[in-house]
Write a protein that holds these residues in place. Structure first.
Motif, short mmCIF file in Angstrom:
data_model
loop_
_atom_site.label_atom_id
_atom_site.label_comp_id
_atom_site.label_asym_id
_atom_site.label_seq_id
_atom_site.Cartn_x
_atom_site.Cartn_y
_atom_site.Cartn_z
N GLU A 148 0.84 -1.20 0.00
CA GLU A 148 0.00 0.00 0.00
C GLU A 148 0.87 1.24 0.00
O GLU A 148 1.88 1.31 0.72
N TYR A 149 0.48 2.25 -0.78
CA TYR A 149 1.22 3.50 -0.87
C TYR A 149 0.28 4.68 -0.77
O TYR A 149 -0.91 4.58 -1.10
N VAL A 150 0.85 5.80 -0.36
CA VAL A 150 0.15 7.08 -0.38
C VAL A 150 0.77 7.94 -1.47
O VAL A 150 2.00 8.04 -1.57
N TYR A 165 -3.41 3.71 -1.99
CA TYR A 165 -3.51 2.72 -3.05
C TYR A 165 -2.94 1.38 -2.61
O TYR A 165 -1.81 1.32 -2.10
N ASP A 166 -3.71 0.31 -2.82
CA ASP A 166 -3.23 -1.05 -2.60
C ASP A 166 -2.75 -1.57 -3.95
O ASP A 166 -3.57 -1.93 -4.81
N TYR A 195 2.39 3.23 2.86
CA TYR A 195 1.34 3.48 3.84
C TYR A 195 1.73 2.80 5.15
O TYR A 195 1.99 1.59 5.19
N LEU A 196 1.80 3.59 6.21
CA LEU A 196 2.16 3.05 7.52
C LEU A 196 0.90 2.51 8.19
O LEU A 196 0.05 3.28 8.65
N THR A 197 0.77 1.19 8.23
CA THR A 197 -0.49 0.58 8.65
C THR A 197 -0.83 0.83 10.11
O THR A 197 -1.98 0.70 10.51
N ALA A 198 0.16 1.22 10.92
CA ALA A 198 -0.13 1.50 12.34
C ALA A 198 -1.10 2.66 12.50
O ALA A 198 -1.74 2.79 13.56
N GLY A 230 -9.04 5.43 0.54
CA GLY A 230 -8.79 4.80 -0.75
C GLY A 230 -8.21 5.79 -1.74
O GLY A 230 -7.69 6.84 -1.36
N PRO A 231 -8.29 5.46 -3.02
CA PRO A 231 -7.70 6.31 -4.06
C PRO A 231 -8.31 7.69 -4.12
O PRO A 231 -9.46 7.90 -3.72
N ASP A 232 -7.52 8.62 -4.63
CA ASP A 232 -8.01 9.97 -4.90
C ASP A 232 -8.50 10.00 -6.34
O ASP A 232 -7.77 9.66 -7.27
#
Length: 322
Positions: A148-150, A165-166, A195-198, A230-232
């Motif tokens: 996952e990313y931002v 985004y996954d 993406y920091l899942t914490a 989720g996505p933009d």
């Protein structure tokens, strides 16, 4: 806990000049800078008005791009909620350079409104969320790790133009490419971060610092829940409203914040306020995701005495020690 840095004759001289002006005009005047959409200030910021009045300080909300304003008429100009600057960043920075007695200072505004400062902080040893950059027109290849990313622009306010985004999802991969292309076509620098899942469990911790007689000092901390869903897709309203609660900062978080603030150009002692946003990294240690020195929400409604401490910070800048 105070954060100390080098002394600076220039801003001190400016403050002393302001103090002389106050003595000839009477009650000091402070402009709390906002935008047209919040012409009466954000509700949290309004909490400082009564503590300022109790100190004999006249404060008023002023819109930053109102051309009729005489900024030299104020003893201190405090940036609070000019949140419409992101698509006009050059104009905003140029305006800041013309304003006498601006807090935080204009050179800090220039540095802090472009998130490439994260690279400087990382180079200085601050634990920072890994960030890669995509310049306008640059060829970009999706990461291969399917994590996952931002994705967001390097100049932004709040969560505008920001998506999660996954990359294991084919549709998300397409939308990520479209997001980067949309920013690139608009001439905007894109940043890509894991993406920091914490943030989904522990949340994000914001540490708030305010000026005091001995320099910048820790005031309070809050927890922010996850916002990105989720996505933009290029429209507004696709992220959750902020979920804010009070939080107790840990010694490890405070140490990262102090290390971060020490890297601010010119040192932290020139600052009226600072907000350090942290999320636990993969190993659980705090990682910097953003350093807010321009127009952060200060969340003074979430900590006992915080409105009074902000008023005292403003008074400190109005009446610096000799």
């Amino acid at each position: 806990m105070a954060v100390h840095g080098p002394a600076h004759d220039g801003p001190l001289t400016d403050k002393l000049t302001n103090h002389h002006q106050q003595s000839t005009r009477g009650e000091p005047r402070v402009a709390l800078v906002t935008c047209t959409e919040l012409s009466d200030l954000d509700p949290d910021d309004r909490l400082v008005l009564a503590p300022l009045a109790a100190r004999g300080i006249a404060a008023e909300a002023v819109v930053w791009d109102d051309r009729a304003v005489d900024w030299s008429a104020y003893d201190l100009v405090v940036l609070r909620s000019p949140w419409d600057y992101a698509l006009r960043r050059d104009e905003f920075v140029a305006w800041a350079q013309t304003v006498p007695a601006l807090a935080n200072p204009a050179d800090v505004v220039r540095w802090n409104t472009d998130k490439r400062y994260l690279g400087e902080l990382a180079a200085a040893g601050v634990p920072t969320v890994p960030t890669s950059w995509v310049a306008p027109g640059e060829t970009w290849t999706l990461p291969a790790d399917r994590a996952e990313y931002v994705i967001k622009p390097a100049v932004s306010a709040g969560s505008q133009d920001t998506g999660r985004y996954d990359l294991a999802d084919p549709e998300h991969r397409k939308l990520a490419v479209a997001h980067v292309r949309r920013l690139s076509d608009a001439g905007r620098l894109t940043m890509l971060q894991p993406y920091l899942t914490a943030v989904d469990t522990v949340g994000e911790t914001a540490l708030l610092f305010l000026a005091g007689p001995d320099g910048l000092a820790f005031s309070h901390a809050i927890r922010k829940g996850p916002m990105l869903t989720g996505p933009d897709l290029g429209v507004e309203g696709l992220y959750k409203p902020e979920e804010i609660t009070a939080r107790t900062a840990t010694p490890e978080q405070l140490a990262v914040a102090e290390k971060t603030l020490a890297v601010v150009p010119g040192g932290p002692d020139r600052l009226l306020y600072a907000r350090v946003d942290l999320i636990p990294g993969p190993d659980g240690s705090p990682v910097l995701v953003e350093l807010e020195l321009t127009e952060p929400s200060l969340f003074i409604g979430y900590a006992d005495g915080a409105p009074d401490r902000l008023a005292e910070a403003i008074a400190t800048h109005l009446h610096p020690s000799a």
